[in-house]
Every structure is written in C-alpha cells, then in structure tokens.
Write an enzyme that holds these catalytic residues in place. Structure first.
Site, mmCIF file in Angstrom:
data_model
loop_
_atom_site.group_PDB
_atom_site.id
_atom_site.type_symbol
_atom_site.label_atom_id
_atom_site.label_comp_id
_atom_site.label_asym_id
_atom_site.label_seq_id
_atom_site.Cartn_x
_atom_site.Cartn_y
_atom_site.Cartn_z
ATOM 1 N N GLU A 34 -5.681 4.654 -14.023
ATOM 2 C CA GLU A 34 -5.557 4.214 -15.426
ATOM 3 C C GLU A 34 -4.092 4.105 -15.857
ATOM 4 O OE1 GLU A 34 -8.432 5.581 -18.315
ATOM 5 O OE2 GLU A 34 -9.783 6.153 -16.708
ATOM 6 N N ALA A 47 -3.559 -6.019 -6.810
ATOM 7 C CA ALA A 47 -3.409 -5.945 -8.269
ATOM 8 C C ALA A 47 -3.886 -4.584 -8.756
ATOM 9 C CB ALA A 47 -4.204 -7.066 -8.950
ATOM 10 N N GLY A 48 -2.983 -3.593 -8.694
ATOM 11 C CA GLY A 48 -3.283 -2.258 -9.221
ATOM 12 C C GLY A 48 -2.505 -2.072 -10.514
ATOM 13 N N ARG A 88 -3.357 42.076 -10.184
ATOM 14 C CA ARG A 88 -2.669 42.303 -8.897
ATOM 15 C C ARG A 88 -1.494 43.256 -9.085
ATOM 16 N NH1 ARG A 88 -2.572 41.820 -3.371
ATOM 17 N NH2 ARG A 88 -0.697 40.792 -2.555
ATOM 18 N N GLY A 106 -0.248 33.295 -4.318
ATOM 19 C CA GLY A 106 0.231 33.521 -2.960
ATOM 20 C C GLY A 106 -0.712 32.863 -1.945
ATOM 21 N N ILE A 120 -12.765 1.562 -6.759
ATOM 22 C CA ILE A 120 -13.685 1.560 -7.891
ATOM 23 C C ILE A 120 -14.507 2.852 -7.912
ATOM 24 C CG2 ILE A 120 -15.511 0.271 -9.087
ATOM 25 C CD1 ILE A 120 -12.618 -1.077 -8.795
HETATM 26 C C1 FAD Z 1 -9.045 8.287 -7.337
HETATM 27 C C2 FAD Z 1 -8.831 6.915 -7.927
HETATM 28 C C3 FAD Z 1 -9.819 6.367 -8.748
HETATM 29 C C4 FAD Z 1 -9.649 5.066 -9.268
HETATM 30 N N1 FAD Z 1 -10.661 4.518 -10.040
HETATM 31 C C5 FAD Z 1 -10.519 3.221 -10.453
HETATM 32 C C6 FAD Z 1 -11.616 2.583 -11.171
HETATM 33 O O1 FAD Z 1 -12.650 3.181 -11.441
HETATM 34 N N2 FAD Z 1 -11.457 1.272 -11.519
HETATM 35 C C7 FAD Z 1 -10.327 0.576 -11.249
HETATM 36 O O2 FAD Z 1 -10.262 -0.594 -11.592
HETATM 37 N N3 FAD Z 1 -9.278 1.154 -10.571
HETATM 38 C C8 FAD Z 1 -9.363 2.460 -10.188
HETATM 39 N N4 FAD Z 1 -8.327 3.055 -9.498
HETATM 40 C C9 FAD Z 1 -7.150 2.266 -9.180
HETATM 41 C C10 FAD Z 1 -5.904 2.692 -9.936
HETATM 42 O O3 FAD Z 1 -5.979 2.289 -11.272
HETATM 43 C C11 FAD Z 1 -4.708 2.109 -9.165
HETATM 44 O O4 FAD Z 1 -4.612 2.845 -7.951
HETATM 45 C C12 FAD Z 1 -3.430 2.207 -9.950
HETATM 46 O O5 FAD Z 1 -3.443 1.303 -11.027
HETATM 47 C C13 FAD Z 1 -2.200 1.934 -9.058
HETATM 48 O O6 FAD Z 1 -2.386 0.738 -8.367
HETATM 49 P P1 FAD Z 1 -2.110 0.680 -6.788
HETATM 50 O O7 FAD Z 1 -2.879 1.799 -6.147
HETATM 51 O O8 FAD Z 1 -2.394 -0.703 -6.338
HETATM 52 O O9 FAD Z 1 -0.590 1.031 -6.632
HETATM 53 P P2 FAD Z 1 0.627 0.016 -6.894
HETATM 54 O O10 FAD Z 1 0.337 -0.882 -8.033
HETATM 55 O O11 FAD Z 1 1.023 -0.556 -5.600
HETATM 56 O O12 FAD Z 1 1.732 1.048 -7.365
HETATM 57 C C14 FAD Z 1 2.259 2.033 -6.462
HETATM 58 C C15 FAD Z 1 3.185 2.925 -7.202
HETATM 59 O O13 FAD Z 1 4.257 2.162 -7.743
HETATM 60 C C16 FAD Z 1 4.781 2.843 -8.854
HETATM 61 N N5 FAD Z 1 4.943 1.881 -9.954
HETATM 62 C C17 FAD Z 1 4.001 1.128 -10.539
HETATM 63 N N6 FAD Z 1 4.527 0.371 -11.523
HETATM 64 C C18 FAD Z 1 5.839 0.656 -11.554
HETATM 65 C C19 FAD Z 1 6.925 0.211 -12.346
HETATM 66 N N7 FAD Z 1 6.763 -0.688 -13.328
HETATM 67 N N8 FAD Z 1 8.167 0.696 -12.085
HETATM 68 C C20 FAD Z 1 8.346 1.606 -11.100
HETATM 69 N N9 FAD Z 1 7.354 2.091 -10.327
HETATM 70 C C21 FAD Z 1 6.115 1.619 -10.549
HETATM 71 C C22 FAD Z 1 3.805 3.963 -9.222
HETATM 72 O O14 FAD Z 1 4.324 5.202 -8.767
HETATM 73 C C23 FAD Z 1 2.586 3.611 -8.425
HETATM 74 O O15 FAD Z 1 1.819 4.758 -8.086
HETATM 75 C C24 FAD Z 1 -8.472 4.352 -8.994
HETATM 76 C C25 FAD Z 1 -7.489 4.933 -8.181
HETATM 77 C C26 FAD Z 1 -7.657 6.194 -7.658
HETATM 78 C C27 FAD Z 1 -6.577 6.768 -6.778
#
Ligand code: FAD
Length: 402
Positions: free
Chosen positions: A371, A139-140, A275, A347, A166
């Site tokens: 986010e 659940a991202g 440069r 470069g 996180i």
């Molecule tokens: C450095 C970093 C710090 C973070 N910090 C936090 C934090 O403090 N707290 C927290 O809760 N989370 C945090 N996150 C999590 C972040 O919010 C999630 O990585 C993000 O929401 C994407 O979820 P996922 O990685 O599961 O990718 P997925 O949900 O699997 O998505 C993968 C890709 O699918 C594509 N996609 C998504 N939705 C759609 C759509 N509707 N249509 C077409 N394409 C789509 C996008 O390109 C996306 O990148 C962090 C992530 C990173 C990389």
C-alpha cells in the site's frame, strides 16, 4: 495488560471506546489462542477467521451500507481501532478483516447500487472473500505503468494481463481489478472492475510463499470477459478509485503496525519485569529502561498520527493523503524498531521460531512495502508540503498586490 489510556483521547466517541474494549475481550477468547499460520493451513485459517469475524458482526465495520451495515460510510476510526486490536492479538486476524474492507472498499465508495447490493452483504456476512488487484510485475510503486488492458466488446470489457502480489489471491471469491482502458496516457487511462474469481480467463498462476504466511498469488487474465455493469466509477477513473480507496485504508495499515508494536512493548515490559540479570530485575538496568522509553514513545507517537489521520478523514476532509501517508510511514517504520528492541530484550528467546516477538519481527516487515512503500509515502508528504508552501506564497503575493 496493554495501555488503553489512548482511548480517552478526544479523537474518539464513546461508541469507539466501547468498540475497542468489546473487541479486545472477544479477540482474547476467539483469536489469540489460534496457532501461527503456515502455508499448508493458511487458507483454511483465513476462511475460519472471516467466519468468526462475520459471526460476531465485526465485518459490519469493514463494509458499510444501507443493506444492514452499521454505518452509511466507512468510519476510519473504527477501522483503525479494530486493526490495532486484532493486530495486537493475531496478525492473520487483522489480515482477514482488512482484506474484506480493502477488497470491497472500491465497491463501497464507487459501486453502482446494483453492485453494492449483490456484493457487499455477502462480504459483510463472510460469504464472499474479497481482494484488491492493483500491482503488476512492472507496476508496483509506479501504478501509472499498469499494462493489463481492458478492451470494450459489446456489453463487456475483455481483460488481458498479469497481476501479482495479490493478497487473498486464490482464496478470494472476487477481485477489484485495475486495468488500462486507454482514455488518456498513464494514470488517466485506467479503469476499475469487479471480477468474479470463477470468470473464465482468470486463473491463479502461482502462489507466493512469504516470510509471514498469508494467501498471496499472481493472477493471469487471458480474454477474461467482464460485464460493463461491473465497472467501478467512470471509464478512466481507475486511478482515482484506487487512490481514494487507499486513502481510507492507508491509515489502517499504520493502525495494524501500531497493534504489532503495542504487543511487542507489552511482551518486553513483561519480560524485563520478570527476568533477573546481574542479581537485579532486568527492568532496573538503565539501558533497558532507555529501550522501553523509546518503545513507549514510539507507540504513543504512532497512535497520535494514526488516530489524527482517521479522525480527520471521518470529521474534517474527504481526502487525507498527507495525514494518511504520515500515519502509515511513521507507524510502520516505528513498529519495526519497537519490535527489534523487543527481540533484543528477550535475548536468545527472541529469535526462537514461533515466539511472539519473533513472529512480530517477520509479520511487520511487509507493512513498510505494501500500500505504498515508505519512500512513496515520503514523496506524498513532500509534495503536499511543497504545494502548501506554494499556495501560501501565492496568497501572500496576491494580498500584497491588493
Ligand atoms: C505481503 C504483500 C502483500 C501485498 N498485497 C497486495 C494486494 O493485495 N494488492 C496489490 O495490488 N498489491 C499488493 N502488494 C504489492 C505492493 O503494493 C507492492 O509490492 C509495492 O507497491 C511495491 O511495489 P514493487 O514490489 O513492485 O516494488 P518496486 O515498485 O520495484 O519498488 C521497490 C522499492 O523501491 C523503493 N521506491 C519506490 N518508489 C520510490 C521512490 N519514488 N523513490 C525512491 N525509492 C522508491 C521502495 O523502497 C520500494 O520498496 C503486496 C505486497 C506484499 C509484499
């Protein structure tokens, strides 16, 4: 010298203009000279940055409130100016500031008086480090798919599940955690809690090393008991709590990207002016000028969208999903292009490990993902545009009918 003419824009009060200038002076002395973070020292650097930011009272802007805070409510223009300025000087300083705000934002917006009193002053003084735990392995982007559960048991909720990605994971003293309480299916069955890092049943499962080091971890919850008084908002309001918090902080991600882009443009201008290529200053080459023009245009357009969103949130409307999504999407995507152009202008030097533009190249990447990835922002913008169109169409039909 960074362009500061945007501070004259009508989005700002004189208080904002003074804030940006004072912070720039402070950050030049206290932040810019700090080394680049790497995994071994990143936690200590974050603690030190939180201490410095608190010591100079900059965290007052991330944590509002009656108990010594500068303002009653979060001022998004101040948050954006601070993130832009810190981002221009040192990405980890921006991160340390932003996480104190994001991690405690739901308490500022939805916490009971008791939660506000016991957490916010300590966050503001840098005595407690905050984190925001929404994402899970499955659940991202799809927040409604959260599987972590919180089950009532007397005066407590018992939390079980996994949170990942996180920021401040392992470093934080407390987490704002979103879990399924089951009042309704999907997004309507989530609730938000404040969970102390030392609570039995909560552990850091692993640290995640990333291309631009900052504290990041996977958290495990196993029978983790949290008092009911640590609920934020009402049971079932977790999605609303998360989205309202992100609504405030989403524009500020755009502001951080803007700070990175402005730094890249400054570095590129300096390099192109100094440069010599083919017997003349590099800045005389028209293809270089074309790049510099695109970069300057992208920076100003990003700034307009970021500060439009911030001003709208401060002065016009409580929810700014459309404006914040536009600001985050445009500023992060543009910053990536601006920084790439800066690397090209440098470069070979541009890909030397630790060079400012090489650092920026790595630091900006995650902002297009967290986010709400860029695609998620597009969905938000399109839905808002369609809804507005539908409203217009039905009010036109209604007025024709009368
Ligand atoms: C450095 C970093 C710090 C973070 N910090 C936090 C934090 O403090 N707290 C927290 O809760 N989370 C945090 N996150 C999590 C972040 O919010 C999630 O990585 C993000 O929401 C994407 O979820 P996922 O990685 O599961 O990718 P997925 O949900 O699997 O998505 C993968 C890709 O699918 C594509 N996609 C998504 N939705 C759609 C759509 N509707 N249509 C077409 N394409 C789509 C996008 O390109 C996306 O990148 C962090 C992530 C990173 C990389």
């Amino acid at each position: 010298m960074a362009d500061r003419s945007y501070l004259d824009w009508p989005f700002f009060d004189n208080e904002h203009r003074a804030l940006a200038r004072d912070l720039d002076d402070w950050a030049t002395e206290h932040v810019r000279p700090m080394p680049e973070a790497h995994e071994e020292i990143v936690d200590e650097m974050c603690r030190e940055l939180v201490r410095r930011l608190a010591g100079a009272s900059w965290l007052d802007y991330a944590v509002p409130g009656a108990q010594g805070g500068r303002r009653e409510a979060l001022d998004v223009r101040s948050l954006c100016l601070i993130r832009e300025t810190l981002g221009r000087h040192h990405a980890l300083a921006d991160f340390a500031f932003a996480m104190q705000g994001l991690g405690s934002g739901a308490i500022s917006l939805f916490g009971s008086g008791e939660l506000k009193t016991s957490y916010l002053p300590a966050v503001r003084r840098g005595k407690r480090i905050a984190a925001f735990a929404l994402s899970e392995p499955e659940a991202g982007s799809d927040v409604a798919a959260i599987e972590t559960t919180a089950v009532e048991d007397g005066d407590h909720y018992v939390i079980d599940g996994t949170k990942t990605w996180i920021s401040n994971g392992g470093l934080a003293d407390f987490y704002t955690v979103f879990a399924r309480t089951g009042e309704a299916p999907g997004a309507k069955g989530l609730s938000a809690f404040v969970v102390d890092a030392a609570t039995p049943g909560l552990e850091v499962v692993e640290r995640i090393p990333v291309m631009a080091p900052h504290p990041l971890a996977t958290l495990g919850f196993d029978g983790c008991r949290v008092p009911k008084s640590h609920l934020l908002g009402e049971p079932g309001e977790g999605f609303k709590v998360a989205m309202a918090t992100l609504d405030v902080f989403r524009s500020t991600v755009g502001a951080a990207a803007l700070g990175f882009a402005r730094r890249a443009l400054d570095e590129a201008l300096e390099r192109a002016s100094g440069r010599r290529l083919f017997g003349e200053p590099m800045s005389e080459l028209q293809m270089v000028q074309s790049k510099l023009a695109d970069m300057a245009l992208g920076v100003d357009a990003s700034a307009l969208l970021v500060y439009r969103a911030a001003w709208t949130r401060d002065c016009v409307a409580d929810r700014v999903s459309r404006e914040a999504a536009m600001a985050k999407l445009y500023a992060t995507e543009t910053a990536q292009r601006v920084i790439d152009d800066a690397v090209q202008i440098f470069g070979g030097l541009g890909v030397v490990a630790g060079h400012p533009v090489e650092r920026l190249y790595r630091e900006v990447r995650a902002l297009r993902i967290y986010e709400g990835a860029s695609e998620v922002q597009k969905v938000i913008i399109a839905r808002q545009a369609l809804a507005a169109h539908e409203r217009e169409a039905s009010s036109a039909t209604a007025s024709r009918g009368t």
